[in-house]
Design a protein around this motif. Structure first.
Motif, PDB file in Angstrom:
ATOM      1  N   TYR A 171      16.653  -7.590  -1.818  1.00 11.17           N
ATOM      2  CA  TYR A 171      15.725  -7.855  -2.911  1.00 11.17           C
ATOM      3  C   TYR A 171      15.237  -6.529  -3.510  1.00 11.17           C
ATOM      4  O   TYR A 171      14.997  -5.565  -2.772  1.00 11.17           O
ATOM      5  CB  TYR A 171      14.478  -8.589  -2.409  1.00 11.17           C
ATOM      6  N   LEU A 172      15.056  -6.539  -4.809  1.00 14.01           N
ATOM      7  CA  LEU A 172      14.313  -5.454  -5.455  1.00 14.01           C
ATOM      8  C   LEU A 172      13.005  -6.055  -5.949  1.00 14.01           C
ATOM      9  O   LEU A 172      13.011  -7.061  -6.670  1.00 14.01           O
ATOM     10  CB  LEU A 172      15.101  -4.868  -6.631  1.00 14.01           C
ATOM     11  N   MET A 173      11.889  -5.448  -5.552  1.00 10.54           N
ATOM     12  CA  MET A 173      10.574  -5.994  -5.920  1.00 10.54           C
ATOM     13  C   MET A 173       9.695  -4.889  -6.516  1.00 10.54           C
ATOM     14  O   MET A 173       9.900  -3.709  -6.219  1.00 10.54           O
ATOM     15  CB  MET A 173       9.866  -6.559  -4.688  1.00 10.54           C
ATOM     16  N   GLU A 174       8.727  -5.306  -7.303  1.00 18.11           N
ATOM     17  CA  GLU A 174       7.780  -4.359  -7.911  1.00 18.11           C
ATOM     18  C   GLU A 174       6.369  -4.767  -7.518  1.00 18.11           C
ATOM     19  O   GLU A 174       6.025  -5.960  -7.627  1.00 18.11           O
ATOM     20  CB  GLU A 174       7.936  -4.402  -9.426  1.00 18.11           C
ATOM     21  N   ALA A 175       5.571  -3.796  -7.076  1.00 21.70           N
ATOM     22  CA  ALA A 175       4.208  -4.113  -6.614  1.00 21.70           C
ATOM     23  C   ALA A 175       3.385  -4.699  -7.758  1.00 21.70           C
ATOM     24  O   ALA A 175       3.448  -4.211  -8.894  1.00 21.70           O
ATOM     25  CB  ALA A 175       3.539  -2.852  -6.079  1.00 21.70           C
ATOM     26  N   LEU A 176       2.628  -5.737  -7.450  1.00 23.53           N
ATOM     27  CA  LEU A 176       1.759  -6.333  -8.465  1.00 23.53           C
ATOM     28  C   LEU A 176       0.609  -5.374  -8.763  1.00 23.53           C
ATOM     29  O   LEU A 176       0.145  -4.663  -7.862  1.00 23.53           O
ATOM     30  CB  LEU A 176       1.201  -7.668  -7.959  1.00 23.53           C
ATOM     31  N   PRO A 177       0.158  -5.321  -9.994  1.00 27.66           N
ATOM     32  CA  PRO A 177      -0.940  -4.389 -10.310  1.00 27.66           C
ATOM     33  C   PRO A 177      -2.242  -4.801  -9.604  1.00 27.66           C
ATOM     34  O   PRO A 177      -2.432  -5.962  -9.278  1.00 27.66           O
ATOM     35  CB  PRO A 177      -1.065  -4.502 -11.837  1.00 27.66           C
ATOM     36  N   GLY A 178      -3.107  -3.806  -9.421  1.00 27.93           N
ATOM     37  CA  GLY A 178      -4.437  -4.086  -8.867  1.00 27.93           C
ATOM     38  C   GLY A 178      -4.504  -4.044  -7.368  1.00 27.93           C
ATOM     39  O   GLY A 178      -3.569  -3.774  -6.685  1.00 27.93           O
ATOM     40  N   THR A 193       0.833  -1.216   0.000  1.00 28.09           N
ATOM     41  CA  THR A 193       0.000   0.000   0.000  1.00 28.09           C
ATOM     42  C   THR A 193       0.864   1.263   0.000  1.00 28.09           C
ATOM     43  O   THR A 193       0.363   2.352  -0.275  1.00 28.09           O
ATOM     44  CB  THR A 193      -0.925   0.063   1.237  1.00 28.09           C
ATOM     45  N   LEU A 194       2.158   1.104   0.331  1.00 30.06           N
ATOM     46  CA  LEU A 194       3.004   2.281   0.487  1.00 30.06           C
ATOM     47  C   LEU A 194       3.861   2.600  -0.736  1.00 30.06           C
ATOM     48  O   LEU A 194       4.329   3.719  -0.890  1.00 30.06           O
ATOM     49  CB  LEU A 194       3.951   2.094   1.688  1.00 30.06           C
ATOM     50  N   THR A 195       4.103   1.590  -1.580  1.00 29.75           N
ATOM     51  CA  THR A 195       5.129   1.813  -2.608  1.00 29.75           C
ATOM     52  C   THR A 195       4.860   1.046  -3.902  1.00 29.75           C
ATOM     53  O   THR A 195       4.130   0.057  -3.909  1.00 29.75           O
ATOM     54  CB  THR A 195       6.516   1.397  -2.066  1.00 29.75           C
ATOM     55  N   ARG A 196       5.504   1.573  -4.954  1.00 34.26           N
ATOM     56  CA  ARG A 196       5.448   0.868  -6.240  1.00 34.26           C
ATOM     57  C   ARG A 196       6.605  -0.121  -6.364  1.00 34.26           C
ATOM     58  O   ARG A 196       6.468  -1.163  -6.978  1.00 34.26           O
ATOM     59  CB  ARG A 196       5.471   1.887  -7.379  1.00 34.26           C
ATOM     60  N   ARG A 197       7.767   0.265  -5.793  1.00 37.44           N
ATOM     61  CA  ARG A 197       8.908  -0.660  -5.795  1.00 37.44           C
ATOM     62  C   ARG A 197       9.464  -0.749  -4.379  1.00 37.44           C
ATOM     63  O   ARG A 197       9.398   0.231  -3.615  1.00 37.44           O
ATOM     64  CB  ARG A 197       9.997  -0.178  -6.762  1.00 37.44           C
ATOM     65  N   LEU A 198      10.039  -1.886  -4.080  1.00 37.57           N
ATOM     66  CA  LEU A 198      10.505  -2.135  -2.715  1.00 37.57           C
ATOM     67  C   LEU A 198      11.920  -2.695  -2.742  1.00 37.57           C
ATOM     68  O   LEU A 198      12.201  -3.649  -3.484  1.00 37.57           O
ATOM     69  CB  LEU A 198       9.557  -3.144  -2.047  1.00 37.57           C
ATOM     70  N   VAL A 199      12.795  -2.082  -1.952  1.00 40.89           N
ATOM     71  CA  VAL A 199      14.114  -2.671  -1.716  1.00 40.89           C
ATOM     72  C   VAL A 199      14.082  -3.170  -0.278  1.00 40.89           C
ATOM     73  O   VAL A 199      13.972  -2.367   0.658  1.00 40.89           O
ATOM     74  CB  VAL A 199      15.243  -1.639  -1.915  1.00 40.89           C
ATOM     75  N   VAL A 200      14.117  -4.469  -0.107  1.00 39.99           N
ATOM     76  CA  VAL A 200      13.939  -5.039   1.229  1.00 39.99           C
ATOM     77  C   VAL A 200      15.102  -5.982   1.541  1.00 39.99           C
ATOM     78  O   VAL A 200      15.595  -6.688   0.658  1.00 39.99           O
ATOM     79  CB  VAL A 200      12.561  -5.744   1.342  1.00 39.99           C
ATOM     80  N   GLU A 201      15.492  -5.963   2.814  1.00 39.11           N
ATOM     81  CA  GLU A 201      16.618  -6.784   3.236  1.00 39.11           C
ATOM     82  C   GLU A 201      16.103  -7.966   4.056  1.00 39.11           C
ATOM     83  O   GLU A 201      15.407  -7.758   5.060  1.00 39.11           O
ATOM     84  CB  GLU A 201      17.571  -5.935   4.078  1.00 39.11           C
TER      85      GLU A 201
END
Lengths: 465, 87
Positions: A458-465, A398-406
């Motif tokens: 990790y680099l992740m991208e939010a799924l659409p919808g 809900t907060l981001t379009r892309r996520l860099v998470v450890e």
């Protein structure tokens, strides 16, 4: 087609309101405010305050661009990259905002005007300076008048600052409950007894609270009114005394958990931290973000990295008031534009507040941003606070379009420390489950081990919808 | 203080706060005036005391204002020498 909407939190002041058109913030001035606005401009007060970086600059637009018919002027203020709330500020930021308000009041009095309100919500960080954002806060000064915003100033600035400085820095969070500032009788009860004997807090908080109680059931009748007015000189002395009182409040020197994390208390050798920086930089540099939130930013090391990749605004959130304060002071000292160190407990994020829950936006309503950095954070949410990984992933989406998470595994010394004093009730806290839960919300684009540690980025991208 | 004369704006300024503010402002202004008077008195008396200070004894010759003196071992400093040249 012009999509315009009134900003829900802008309804208290009849002098005008704020609206948004195609994402650009505008301010509409009511005809009743024309004399005050004219004086603000013609007296040179506006120019003085803008050149002193105390007031947000604006440009006047064609009045046909008004949101509604009853318009005297339409302004387009300089656009703020981010709106924060006073309970998200550190001690130094609230103190700077207080001093900015008093400097503005001093300048206004010299030019025949006065501030009609002194709300902490009217001050924001802009270009690494505290500036007043409400152009309609000025009223014509009437000879003999007291400062109508005196009570509000004491509640919004002096009382919380005094509590943070003299009692406990965490009392700044009282702003979350008391949106119109900390009630003075409450502040008076919470402050140490010795503060009653100081001329500043003794008068403006303790005695002021008594006076409020004394007159609480009095309407302003002739009996309660002093016989004489208040001279301009007396008003100036009052503002000077408030300035001295605020300036005399020092940042609390409490030791907090995270204040020396990168300096002494971390899990990386210098090599590991450098390797992590290189990986994070590589992950976000491919598509440089415009807006970034660094969750658990500590001293802002990775926020600065994100800013260096070209991000226009980076909010460095942290739960530790001392970390946020140190980071804020660095931002001010080096005039780091577009960098906003703010306080946040992610397990209890800033809610929507005020009338109908629409006056002050929640954390999520101020997003989503292009990139969230969640470095060294997952284990605190999942293990210290028992938040299931699936829920962490869902909220991050809900907060981001892309996520860099450890990912921080159980073998990591920090996780071992967390589990040292409690049974391990986290059989699901394994990397495969982490990947599966996050894959329900994000597409995993990259996965890189951090050299010299057992962690993975990790680099992740939010799924659409 | 006639409150009808004031433009109170949209805020509730609080009766107690308004009344109290007038008192505090008077107190603080009086403090400023008192501070100013005290400063003037102090400077007046320090001048009087200086005027009536006993003469220095003949054995203690006063330092010549022309002589450059350094904080370090009493040697003339380069700065003071250059100032003298410029003068």
């Amino acid at each position: 087609m012009t999509l315009a909407a009134r900003v829900p939190g802008s309804f208290r002041d009849p002098s005008g309101f704020v609206f948004s058109r195609q994402g650009v913030i505008h301010r509409q001035i009511a005809p009743s405010y024309a004399p005050q606005y004219e004086r603000l401009i013609s007296s040179g007060l506006y120019d003085e305050l803008v050149s002193d970086e105390l007031l947000l600059p604006h440009e006047e637009l064609n009045v046909r661009l008004a949101f509604s018919d009853e318009a005297y002027k339409v302004l387009r203020p300089a656009q703020l990259p981010f709106i924060s709330h006073p309970f998200e500020w550190s001690f130094s930021q609230l103190k700077d905002a207080a001093l900015t308000t008093l400097r503005i009041q001093r300048a206004a009095m010299k030019r025949g005007m006065t501030l009609k309100d002194a709300s902490a919500y009217n001050v924001q960080l802009f270009d690494a300076r505290s500036v007043l954002i409400d152009t309609l806060s000025f009223e014509l000064y009437e000879d003999g008048s007291p400062w109508v915003a005196y009570r509000q100033f004491c509640q919004h600035f002096l009382a919380p600052l005094a509590l943070m400085s003299r009692t406990d820095v965490r009392l700044g969070q009282l702003f979350r409950t008391y949106m119109d500032g900390v009630p003075l009788d409450l502040a008076s009860r919470l402050l140490p007894f010795r503060t009653r004997f100081g001329l500043g807090l003794g008068l403006h908080v303790h005695a002021h609270a008594k006076a409020q109680q004394q007159y609480s059931d009095h309407s302003p009748s002739n009996k309660t009114r002093p016989s004489r007015g208040m001279s301009l000189k007396a008003l100036q002395s009052l503002v000077t005394h408030l300035e001295q009182t605020v300036s005399g409040l020092k940042a609390p020197s409490q030791q907090t958990e995270w204040a020396d994390y990168y300096a002494a208390n971390n899990n990386y050798g210098e090599g590991g931290l450098d390797a992590k920086e290189r990986v994070v930089q590589g992950l976000i540099a491919d598509r440089p973000p415009n807006t970034v939130w660094d969750l658990g930013a500590n001293d802002g090391r990775f926020s600065r990295l994100a800013r260096a990749t070209g991000a226009r605004s980076v909010v460095a959130w942290d739960i530790d008031p001392n970390c946020v304060d140190a980071n804020y002071r660095q931002v001010i000292a080096h005039r780091e534009q577009g960098h906003f160190p703010l306080l946040l407990d992610l397990t209890n994020p800033s809610p929507a507040m005020g009338w109908a829950h629409r006056e002050r936006m929640s954390l999520a309503e101020r997003g989503p941003v292009d990139v969230v950095l969640a470095l060294g954070l997952i284990h605190h949410l999942a293990i210290s606070n028992n938040v299931p990984l699936s829920q962490v992933a869902a909220y991050f989406r809900t907060l981001t379009r892309r996520l860099v998470v450890e990912w921080v595994p159980k073998e990591d010394s920090q996780v071992r420390k967390l589990l040292a004093t409690r049974p391990d009730i986290f059989p699901d806290y394994v990397q495969a489950k982490f990947e599966a839960d996050f894959a329900n919300q994000f597409r995993i684009l990259q996965k890189i081990s951090v050299e010299g540690t057992c962690r993975t980025l990790y680099l992740m991208e939010a799924l659409p919808g | 203080m006639d409150m009808n004369l004031f433009v109170l704006g949209y805020l509730d300024a609080g009766t107690g706060s308004l009344v109290f503010q007038v008192l505090v402002a008077s107190l603080v202004s009086a403090g400023v005036v008192f501070g100013g008077v005290m400063t003037q008195l102090r400077s007046f008396f320090s001048r009087v005391v200086l005027r009536h200070r006993p003469e220095q004894s003949a054995s203690e010759s006063p330092l010549s204002s022309d002589k450059p003196v350094s904080a370090f071992h009493g040697e003339p400093t380069l700065e003071s020498a250059s100032h003298r040249k410029a003068a």
